[in-house]
Design an enzyme around this catalytic site. Structure first.
Site, short mmCIF file in Angstrom:
data_model
loop_
_atom_site.label_atom_id
_atom_site.label_comp_id
_atom_site.label_asym_id
_atom_site.label_seq_id
_atom_site.Cartn_x
_atom_site.Cartn_y
_atom_site.Cartn_z
N HIS A 5 -7.29 -5.06 10.20
CA HIS A 5 -6.99 -4.73 8.59
C HIS A 5 -5.70 -5.31 8.50
O HIS A 5 -4.99 -5.16 8.78
CB HIS A 5 -6.88 -2.97 8.34
CG HIS A 5 -5.98 -2.02 8.72
ND1 HIS A 5 -6.09 -1.23 9.27
CD2 HIS A 5 -5.02 -2.39 8.74
CE1 HIS A 5 -4.99 -0.63 10.00
NE2 HIS A 5 -4.06 -1.82 9.22
N ASN A 44 -7.76 -2.92 14.32
CA ASN A 44 -9.06 -3.20 14.12
C ASN A 44 -9.41 -4.74 12.80
O ASN A 44 -10.08 -4.68 12.41
CB ASN A 44 -9.76 -1.92 13.43
CG ASN A 44 -9.09 -1.65 12.16
OD1 ASN A 44 -7.85 -1.97 11.63
ND2 ASN A 44 -9.51 -0.47 11.56
N GLU A 80 -10.11 -2.27 4.93
CA GLU A 80 -10.51 -1.56 6.66
C GLU A 80 -11.81 -2.88 7.08
O GLU A 80 -12.21 -3.42 5.83
CB GLU A 80 -11.03 -0.27 6.91
CG GLU A 80 -9.52 0.43 5.78
CD GLU A 80 -8.59 1.09 7.49
OE1 GLU A 80 -9.13 -0.20 8.77
OE2 GLU A 80 -7.79 1.87 7.70
N ASP A 105 0.87 -1.40 0.63
CA ASP A 105 -0.42 -0.31 0.22
C ASP A 105 1.34 1.31 0.08
O ASP A 105 2.63 1.27 0.09
CB ASP A 105 -0.97 -0.29 1.36
CG ASP A 105 -0.29 -0.56 2.94
OD1 ASP A 105 1.01 -0.18 2.51
OD2 ASP A 105 -0.97 -1.24 3.32
#
Length: 255
Positions: free
Chosen positions: A151, A149, A156, A80
């Site tokens: 990801h 979380n 996400e 990313d």
């Protein structure tokens, strides 16, 4: 790789490796990657950024400097990149990779594939990277970190299992978690381009490194709950060759 003698009963879960410390877990991941490249010097590696893999990359650089390995024929794809940052910006993932790995070993710049976040048309850049990834064939080993979380990459919660390279909005939890890593920026960019979950699952082998107590909840959800968009890392359970490398703190909730 054998499980640590410190592992609890959870060690019976296939391909979950638990180590007493974060350093030992990262060392084991580095050995996994080194063994891959030694078997196939032309390996294709998917690489992650952030604080978690820094120790892994330091071990790879050390092995290179000791004359134990060459990376000159290895091809890499980064997961990313933030939108709006040049490759030379200290807070870009491209700059991180140069500081931590590429600039310290004999990687061929022509084979280190990076997303260009400094473009006007980020959708077109996502398409370009997706095409390049497809042309390369399957990644041999995809290295991942884990968000608090759940990801993976910047996929996400809410990301679908069939998602591919695309532009995403970063969750508030991710923005907060990444804030301390900034060098020059005062706030984390709110958008990024990321490889999708389907792209990650296309890799021949996946290596997840998760350490620290802050990751314990996400580790539990990923390993103990059914695959769900609520926890993107849970989709790793559908892959046939995933290795989880954890320290005791990250594994605390799965015993």
């Amino acid at each position: 790789m054998a499980l640590s003698s410190q592992t609890t009963a959870l060690a019976q879960i296939p391909r979950v490796h638990i180590f007493p410390t974060a350093g030992e877990a990262a060392d084991a991941v580095a050995e996994h990657l080194l063994a891959t490249v030694k078997r196939n010097p032309k390996s294709v590696l998917g690489l992650a950024t952030g604080q978690t893999p820094r120790h892994v990359y330091a071990k790879l650089v050390h092995a290179f400097r000791e004359g134990k390995i060459s990376f000159c024929d290895v091809e890499t794809f980064n997961l990313d990149e933030y939108c709006g940052l040049t490759a030379s910006h200290p807070d870009s993932f491209a700059a991180f990779m140069q500081r931590e790995l590429f600039g310290l070993a004999d990687f061929d710049p022509r084979k280190t594939n990076l997303i260009n976040g400094d473009v006007q048309d980020v959708v077109a850049e996502a398409r370009r990277y997706a095409t390049r990834l497809k042309e390369s064939g399957a990644v041999d080993v995809q290295l991942l970190g884990l968000g608090t979380n759940g990801h993976i990459g910047f996929n996400e919660p809410g990301s679908a299992s069939d998602s591919h390279v695309r532009v995403v909005d970063l969750a508030d939890e991710t923005l907060s978690a990444n804030q301390p890593s900034l060098i020059e920026l005062t706030s984390v960019p709110e958008r990024a381009i990321t490889i999708g979950i389907a792209d990650i699952l296309h890799a021949r082998e996946i290596v997840m490194l998760a350490t620290g107590s802050a990751k314990a909840g996400a580790v539990r959800r990923s390993l103990r709950e059914a695959p769900s968009t609520d926890c993107p890392a849970s989709f790793l359970g559908t892959h046939q060759a995933v290795h989880w490398y954890l320290d005791n703190a990250a594994a605390a909730e799965i015993g």
